[in-house]
Design a protein around this motif. Structure first.
Motif, short mmCIF file in Angstrom:
data_model
loop_
_atom_site.label_atom_id
_atom_site.label_comp_id
_atom_site.label_asym_id
_atom_site.label_seq_id
_atom_site.Cartn_x
_atom_site.Cartn_y
_atom_site.Cartn_z
N PRO A 184 23.17 13.30 -35.02
CA PRO A 184 22.59 12.30 -34.36
C PRO A 184 23.08 11.80 -33.19
CG PRO A 184 23.21 11.14 -36.39
CD PRO A 184 23.63 12.46 -36.70
N THR A 185 22.19 11.69 -31.96
CA THR A 185 22.73 11.10 -30.92
C THR A 185 23.11 9.79 -30.99
OG1 THR A 185 20.81 10.73 -29.77
CG2 THR A 185 21.75 12.77 -29.43
N GLU A 186 22.31 8.57 -32.11
CA GLU A 186 22.89 7.32 -32.05
C GLU A 186 23.30 7.21 -33.48
OE1 GLU A 186 18.48 5.62 -33.09
OE2 GLU A 186 18.74 6.04 -31.13
N PRO A 187 24.23 5.86 -33.59
CA PRO A 187 24.73 5.86 -34.58
C PRO A 187 23.82 5.37 -35.81
CG PRO A 187 24.98 3.91 -33.18
CD PRO A 187 24.71 5.17 -32.39
N ILE A 188 24.17 5.67 -37.20
CA ILE A 188 23.35 5.25 -38.34
C ILE A 188 23.36 3.70 -38.43
CG2 ILE A 188 23.02 5.34 -40.80
CD1 ILE A 188 24.16 8.25 -40.51
N SER A 189 24.51 3.11 -38.21
CA SER A 189 24.64 1.74 -38.44
C SER A 189 25.95 1.28 -37.55
CB SER A 189 25.06 1.24 -39.76
OG SER A 189 26.17 1.75 -40.24
N VAL A 190 26.00 0.07 -37.09
CA VAL A 190 26.93 -0.46 -36.14
C VAL A 190 27.57 -2.00 -36.91
CG1 VAL A 190 26.22 0.51 -34.19
CG2 VAL A 190 25.39 -1.90 -34.64
N ARG A 191 28.64 -2.24 -36.47
CA ARG A 191 29.53 -3.58 -36.95
C ARG A 191 28.76 -4.53 -36.31
NH1 ARG A 191 34.22 -3.32 -39.87
NH2 ARG A 191 35.14 -1.18 -39.93
N SER B 86 29.76 -6.93 -34.52
CA SER B 86 30.81 -7.18 -33.24
C SER B 86 29.82 -6.16 -32.08
CB SER B 86 32.30 -6.90 -33.07
OG SER B 86 32.72 -5.60 -33.51
N THR B 87 29.76 -4.89 -32.32
CA THR B 87 29.19 -4.03 -31.68
C THR B 87 27.76 -4.23 -31.61
OG1 THR B 87 30.58 -2.19 -32.58
CG2 THR B 87 28.73 -1.40 -31.63
N ALA B 88 27.00 -4.65 -32.26
CA ALA B 88 25.71 -5.08 -32.22
C ALA B 88 25.54 -6.10 -31.03
CB ALA B 88 25.01 -5.48 -33.42
N VAL B 89 26.31 -7.25 -31.09
CA VAL B 89 26.48 -8.31 -30.15
C VAL B 89 26.52 -7.52 -28.80
CG1 VAL B 89 27.91 -10.09 -29.10
CG2 VAL B 89 27.37 -9.95 -31.69
N PRO C 128 21.99 -1.51 -39.84
CA PRO C 128 21.21 -0.33 -39.41
C PRO C 128 20.94 -0.21 -37.89
CG PRO C 128 20.60 -1.00 -41.66
CD PRO C 128 21.22 -2.03 -40.88
N TYR C 129 21.06 0.88 -37.23
CA TYR C 129 20.69 1.00 -35.98
C TYR C 129 19.27 0.69 -35.61
CZ TYR C 129 21.47 2.20 -31.16
OH TYR C 129 21.55 2.35 -29.60
N ARG C 130 18.44 1.44 -36.47
CA ARG C 130 17.02 1.24 -36.40
C ARG C 130 16.59 -0.15 -36.53
NH1 ARG C 130 15.62 0.12 -41.58
NH2 ARG C 130 17.15 0.80 -43.16
N LEU D 45 18.21 -2.87 -35.04
CA LEU D 45 18.44 -3.40 -33.73
C LEU D 45 17.36 -2.71 -32.68
CD1 LEU D 45 22.31 -2.95 -33.49
CD2 LEU D 45 20.87 -4.99 -33.89
N ARG D 46 17.16 -1.54 -32.99
CA ARG D 46 15.95 -0.84 -32.02
C ARG D 46 14.78 -1.66 -32.33
NH1 ARG D 46 16.75 4.25 -29.66
NH2 ARG D 46 14.58 3.88 -29.42
N ARG D 47 14.33 -2.00 -33.34
CA ARG D 47 12.98 -2.60 -33.83
C ARG D 47 13.02 -4.01 -33.15
NH1 ARG D 47 12.41 -3.64 -39.59
NH2 ARG D 47 14.03 -2.03 -39.73
N LEU D 48 14.36 -4.52 -33.15
CA LEU D 48 14.37 -6.02 -32.92
C LEU D 48 14.16 -6.14 -31.36
CD1 LEU D 48 15.13 -8.96 -33.64
CD2 LEU D 48 17.38 -8.28 -33.04
N VAL D 49 14.91 -5.12 -30.61
CA VAL D 49 14.60 -5.34 -29.06
C VAL D 49 13.60 -4.66 -28.55
CG1 VAL D 49 17.23 -5.51 -28.81
CG2 VAL D 49 16.27 -3.31 -28.80
N GLU D 50 12.99 -3.71 -29.19
CA GLU D 50 11.64 -3.09 -28.61
C GLU D 50 10.37 -3.85 -29.17
OE1 GLU D 50 11.83 0.81 -30.27
OE2 GLU D 50 13.29 1.71 -28.93
N GLY D 51 10.54 -4.73 -30.08
CA GLY D 51 9.47 -5.49 -30.15
C GLY D 51 8.70 -4.97 -31.56
#
Length: 58
Positions: A5-12, A14-17, A48-50, A52-58
């Motif tokens: 995948p081009t994006e990670p499955i999950s991040v720590r 610190s990376t999410a910040v 989970p990266y998904r 974070l995407r859901r959070l910032v995309e609304g």
């Protein structure tokens, strides 16, 4: 051969910040409220990266 995948499955956390610009304390509040799910592996917490995407995309 399967492509990765081009994006990670999950991040720590610190990376999410860094990725979101959301302060660490706010992320932990969102985790505590259940708005962001986490996965614990040993002593490490992953988001989970998904989520974070859901959070910032609304």
């Amino acid at each position: 051969m399967e492509t990765l995948p081009t994006e990670p499955i999950s991040v720590r956390v610190s990376t999410a910040v860094k990725l979101t610009g959301i302060p660490r304390s706010t992320l932990y509040e969102l985790i505590k409220s259940g708005e962001i799910e986490t996965v614990k592996i040993g002593r490490s917490t992953f988001i989970p990266y998904r989520c974070l995407r859901r959070l910032v995309e609304g």
